[in-house]
Design a protein around this motif. Structure first.
Motif, PDB file in Angstrom:
ATOM      1  N   LEU A   1      -6.873  -4.255   3.839  1.00 17.07           N
ATOM      2  CA  LEU A   1      -8.298  -3.971   3.721  1.00 17.07           C
ATOM      3  C   LEU A   1      -8.558  -2.630   4.408  1.00 17.07           C
ATOM      4  CD1 LEU A   1      -9.760  -7.498   4.547  1.00 17.07           C
ATOM      5  CD2 LEU A   1      -9.600  -6.392   2.307  1.00 17.07           C
ATOM      6  N   TRP A   2      -8.837  -1.614   3.633  1.00 24.47           N
ATOM      7  CA  TRP A   2      -9.042  -0.267   4.149  1.00 24.47           C
ATOM      8  C   TRP A   2     -10.516  -0.048   4.435  1.00 24.47           C
ATOM      9  CZ3 TRP A   2      -4.569   1.755   5.396  1.00 24.47           C
ATOM     10  CH2 TRP A   2      -3.433   1.281   4.752  1.00 24.47           C
ATOM     11  N   GLU A   3     -10.818   0.728   5.481  1.00 28.04           N
ATOM     12  CA  GLU A   3     -12.212   1.025   5.810  1.00 28.04           C
ATOM     13  C   GLU A   3     -12.912   1.678   4.627  1.00 28.04           C
ATOM     14  OE1 GLU A   3     -12.397   3.292   9.424  1.00 28.04           O
ATOM     15  OE2 GLU A   3     -11.188   1.816  10.502  1.00 28.04           O
TER      16      GLU A   3
ATOM     17  N   GLU B   1     -11.784   4.216   0.770  1.00 26.79           N
ATOM     18  CA  GLU B   1     -10.716   4.755  -0.091  1.00 26.79           C
ATOM     19  C   GLU B   1     -10.073   5.999   0.530  1.00 26.79           C
ATOM     20  OE1 GLU B   1      -8.340   4.101  -3.332  1.00 26.79           O
ATOM     21  OE2 GLU B   1     -10.039   2.891  -2.721  1.00 26.79           O
ATOM     22  N   GLY B   2     -10.852   6.766   1.259  1.00 31.56           N
ATOM     23  CA  GLY B   2     -10.337   7.970   1.909  1.00 31.56           C
ATOM     24  C   GLY B   2      -9.257   7.663   2.930  1.00 31.56           C
ATOM     25  N   GLN B   3      -9.423   6.564   3.671  1.00 32.24           N
ATOM     26  CA  GLN B   3      -8.419   6.179   4.663  1.00 32.24           C
ATOM     27  C   GLN B   3      -7.075   5.918   3.984  1.00 32.24           C
ATOM     28  OE1 GLN B   3      -8.911   2.311   6.494  1.00 32.24           O
ATOM     29  NE2 GLN B   3      -7.776   2.920   8.317  1.00 32.24           N
ATOM     30  N   LEU B   4      -7.107   5.197   2.874  1.00 33.68           N
ATOM     31  CA  LEU B   4      -5.873   4.921   2.127  1.00 33.68           C
ATOM     32  C   LEU B   4      -5.306   6.206   1.538  1.00 33.68           C
ATOM     33  CD1 LEU B   4      -3.716   3.215   0.772  1.00 33.68           C
ATOM     34  CD2 LEU B   4      -5.372   2.649  -1.018  1.00 33.68           C
ATOM     35  N   ASN B   5      -6.145   7.028   0.946  1.00 33.36           N
ATOM     36  CA  ASN B   5      -5.666   8.282   0.346  1.00 33.36           C
ATOM     37  C   ASN B   5      -5.017   9.192   1.381  1.00 33.36           C
ATOM     38  OD1 ASN B   5      -6.544   7.505  -2.197  1.00 33.36           O
ATOM     39  ND2 ASN B   5      -8.518   8.521  -1.979  1.00 33.36           N
ATOM     40  N   ASP B   6      -5.622   9.301   2.563  1.00 32.75           N
ATOM     41  CA  ASP B   6      -5.044  10.119   3.637  1.00 32.75           C
ATOM     42  C   ASP B   6      -3.670   9.599   4.052  1.00 32.75           C
ATOM     43  OD1 ASP B   6      -7.292  11.718   3.622  1.00 32.75           O
ATOM     44  OD2 ASP B   6      -8.164  10.839   5.440  1.00 32.75           O
ATOM     45  N   LEU B   7      -3.558   8.266   4.198  1.00 36.24           N
ATOM     46  CA  LEU B   7      -2.276   7.679   4.573  1.00 36.24           C
ATOM     47  C   LEU B   7      -1.231   7.942   3.499  1.00 36.24           C
ATOM     48  CD1 LEU B   7      -0.510   5.938   6.450  1.00 36.24           C
ATOM     49  CD2 LEU B   7      -1.318   3.943   5.150  1.00 36.24           C
ATOM     50  N   GLN B   8      -1.588   7.745   2.239  1.00 31.58           N
ATOM     51  CA  GLN B   8      -0.638   7.962   1.153  1.00 31.58           C
ATOM     52  C   GLN B   8      -0.146   9.408   1.132  1.00 31.58           C
ATOM     53  OE1 GLN B   8      -3.240   6.341  -1.928  1.00 31.58           O
ATOM     54  NE2 GLN B   8      -1.677   4.807  -2.400  1.00 31.58           N
ATOM     55  N   LYS B   9      -1.026  10.361   1.354  1.00 31.44           N
ATOM     56  CA  LYS B   9      -0.615  11.775   1.395  1.00 31.44           C
ATOM     57  C   LYS B   9       0.385  12.015   2.522  1.00 31.44           C
ATOM     58  CE  LYS B   9      -4.834  13.631  -0.619  1.00 31.44           C
ATOM     59  NZ  LYS B   9      -6.104  14.303  -0.355  1.00 31.44           N
TER      60      LYS B   9
ATOM     61  N   GLU C   1      -2.667   0.578  12.044  1.00 29.22           N
ATOM     62  CA  GLU C   1      -2.956  -0.854  12.118  1.00 29.22           C
ATOM     63  C   GLU C   1      -4.046  -1.151  11.117  1.00 29.22           C
ATOM     64  OE1 GLU C   1      -3.263  -2.881  15.833  1.00 29.22           O
ATOM     65  OE2 GLU C   1      -2.091  -1.330  16.844  1.00 29.22           O
ATOM     66  N   VAL C   2      -3.832  -2.192  10.317  1.00 34.65           N
ATOM     67  CA  VAL C   2      -4.776  -2.498   9.248  1.00 34.65           C
ATOM     68  C   VAL C   2      -4.873  -4.005   9.056  1.00 34.65           C
ATOM     69  CG1 VAL C   2      -3.037  -2.279   7.427  1.00 34.65           C
ATOM     70  CG2 VAL C   2      -5.426  -1.880   6.884  1.00 34.65           C
ATOM     71  N   LYS C   3      -6.072  -4.438   8.728  1.00 36.72           N
ATOM     72  CA  LYS C   3      -6.322  -5.849   8.443  1.00 36.72           C
ATOM     73  C   LYS C   3      -5.790  -6.163   7.052  1.00 36.72           C
ATOM     74  CE  LYS C   3     -10.196  -9.085   8.328  1.00 36.72           C
ATOM     75  NZ  LYS C   3     -11.655  -9.201   8.503  1.00 36.72           N
ATOM     76  N   LYS C   4      -5.165  -7.325   6.917  1.00 35.22           N
ATOM     77  CA  LYS C   4      -4.597  -7.732   5.638  1.00 35.22           C
ATOM     78  C   LYS C   4      -5.597  -8.587   4.858  1.00 35.22           C
ATOM     79  CE  LYS C   4      -0.771  -6.936   4.747  1.00 35.22           C
ATOM     80  NZ  LYS C   4      -0.160  -5.805   4.061  1.00 35.22           N
TER      81      LYS C   4
ATOM     82  N   VAL D   1      -5.025 -18.749   8.856  1.00 31.01           N
ATOM     83  CA  VAL D   1      -5.999 -19.470   9.669  1.00 31.01           C
ATOM     84  C   VAL D   1      -7.065 -18.517  10.187  1.00 31.01           C
ATOM     85  CG1 VAL D   1      -6.296 -20.862  11.742  1.00 31.01           C
ATOM     86  CG2 VAL D   1      -4.261 -21.168  10.322  1.00 31.01           C
ATOM     87  N   GLY D   2      -6.690 -17.323  10.504  1.00 27.23           N
ATOM     88  CA  GLY D   2      -7.618 -16.318  10.996  1.00 27.23           C
ATOM     89  C   GLY D   2      -7.257 -14.964  10.414  1.00 27.23           C
ATOM     90  N   GLU D   3      -7.841 -13.926  10.995  1.00 22.10           N
ATOM     91  CA  GLU D   3      -7.536 -12.573  10.529  1.00 22.10           C
ATOM     92  C   GLU D   3      -6.059 -12.257  10.749  1.00 22.10           C
ATOM     93  OE1 GLU D   3     -10.050  -9.849  12.614  1.00 22.10           O
ATOM     94  OE2 GLU D   3     -11.753 -10.261  11.307  1.00 22.10           O
ATOM     95  N   VAL D   4      -5.499 -11.516   9.828  1.00 23.80           N
ATOM     96  CA  VAL D   4      -4.111 -11.068   9.951  1.00 23.80           C
ATOM     97  C   VAL D   4      -4.133  -9.538   9.978  1.00 23.80           C
ATOM     98  CG1 VAL D   4      -1.845 -10.985   8.839  1.00 23.80           C
ATOM     99  CG2 VAL D   4      -3.209 -13.085   8.733  1.00 23.80           C
ATOM    100  N   TRP D   5      -3.531  -8.978  11.000  1.00 24.17           N
ATOM    101  CA  TRP D   5      -3.417  -7.534  11.135  1.00 24.17           C
ATOM    102  C   TRP D   5      -1.951  -7.162  11.122  1.00 24.17           C
ATOM    103  CZ3 TRP D   5      -7.355  -3.860  11.857  1.00 24.17           C
ATOM    104  CH2 TRP D   5      -8.640  -4.385  11.913  1.00 24.17           C
ATOM    105  N   HIS D   6      -1.627  -6.076  10.483  1.00 32.53           N
ATOM    106  CA  HIS D   6      -0.263  -5.555  10.498  1.00 32.53           C
ATOM    107  C   HIS D   6      -0.284  -4.133  11.037  1.00 32.53           C
ATOM    108  CE1 HIS D   6       1.719  -8.292   7.229  1.00 32.53           C
ATOM    109  NE2 HIS D   6       1.284  -8.963   8.265  1.00 32.53           N
ATOM    110  N   LYS D   7       0.730  -3.812  11.813  1.00 30.28           N
ATOM    111  CA  LYS D   7       0.963  -2.421  12.198  1.00 30.28           C
ATOM    112  C   LYS D   7       1.994  -1.899  11.208  1.00 30.28           C
ATOM    113  CE  LYS D   7       1.642  -0.746  16.460  1.00 30.28           C
ATOM    114  NZ  LYS D   7       2.394  -0.450  17.715  1.00 30.28           N
ATOM    115  N   LEU D   8       1.557  -1.036  10.316  1.00 23.79           N
ATOM    116  CA  LEU D   8       2.461  -0.448   9.334  1.00 23.79           C
ATOM    117  C   LEU D   8       3.106   0.774   9.961  1.00 23.79           C
ATOM    118  CD1 LEU D   8       0.191  -0.598   6.155  1.00 23.79           C
ATOM    119  CD2 LEU D   8       1.874  -2.272   6.913  1.00 23.79           C
ATOM    120  N   GLN D   9       4.417   0.852   9.890  1.00 21.17           N
ATOM    121  CA  GLN D   9       5.156   1.998  10.409  1.00 21.17           C
ATOM    122  C   GLN D   9       5.993   2.574   9.276  1.00 21.17           C
ATOM    123  OE1 GLN D   9       7.165  -0.118  13.651  1.00 21.17           O
ATOM    124  NE2 GLN D   9       5.927   1.078  15.081  1.00 21.17           N
TER     125      GLN D   9
END
Length: 151
Positions: free
Chosen positions: A94-96, A98-106, A121-124, A131-139
């Motif tokens: 779940l990206w804040e 579209e720009g956040q995702l586009n910046d990361l992809q670049k 770090e991004v919410k899945k 059961v609750g929110e799932v967050w992943h640290k993407l590296q």
């Protein structure tokens, strides 16, 4: 850093150093397959190469949420949508905006060997079993594939 191991056994016998390296390699491989961290390898174009057991459980064994479709039950287009890829990893976040995702992809698309790891770090996306929110640290770390040699 790339280490190249050359078979230097004499007379066809495996020397002790080679045995120890092979044993350690097998143990390391099995350890990494089962750690609770999702570890995946993708080519620079986002094509899926490999994933450890934790990744397979998260993305492919979660009921209907991320299950691999069977070839006889879905169209080719649908099967492609479910195929593992870097794009699929992005779609499960779940990206804040579209720009956040586009910046990361670049940034990820411009990675070269020797560059620093990119972390975010991004919410899945919620799955039925969460059961609750799932967050992943993407590296994102550029490396050479030890089998085929591609970056």
């Amino acid at each position: 850093k790339v280490v190249v191991l050359i078979n230097c056994a004499l007379g066809g016998e495996v020397n002790e150093v080679e045995k120890k390296l092979a044993t350690q390699s097998r143990r390391s491989h099995e350890l990494l397959r089962h750690i609770d961290v999702i570890a995946s390898v993708f080519k620079m174009d986002g094509t899926f190469v490999s994933m450890n057991v934790s990744g397979e459980k998260y993305y492919w064994k979660q009921g209907k949420d991320f299950e691999r479709p069977s070839s006889d039950s879905v169209s080719e287009t649908s099967a492609e949508e479910f195929a593992m890829s870097l794009e699929r990893i992005y779609r499960t976040c779940l990206w804040e905006n579209e720009g956040q995702l586009n910046d990361l992809q670049k940034k990820v698309n411009s990675l070269k060997l020797g560059d620093d790891t990119i972390e975010v770090e991004v919410k899945k996306v919620m799955r039925k079993r969460d059961v609750g929110e799932v967050w992943h640290k993407l590296q994102f770390t550029p490396l050479l594939d030890p089998v085929e040699g591609f970056p």
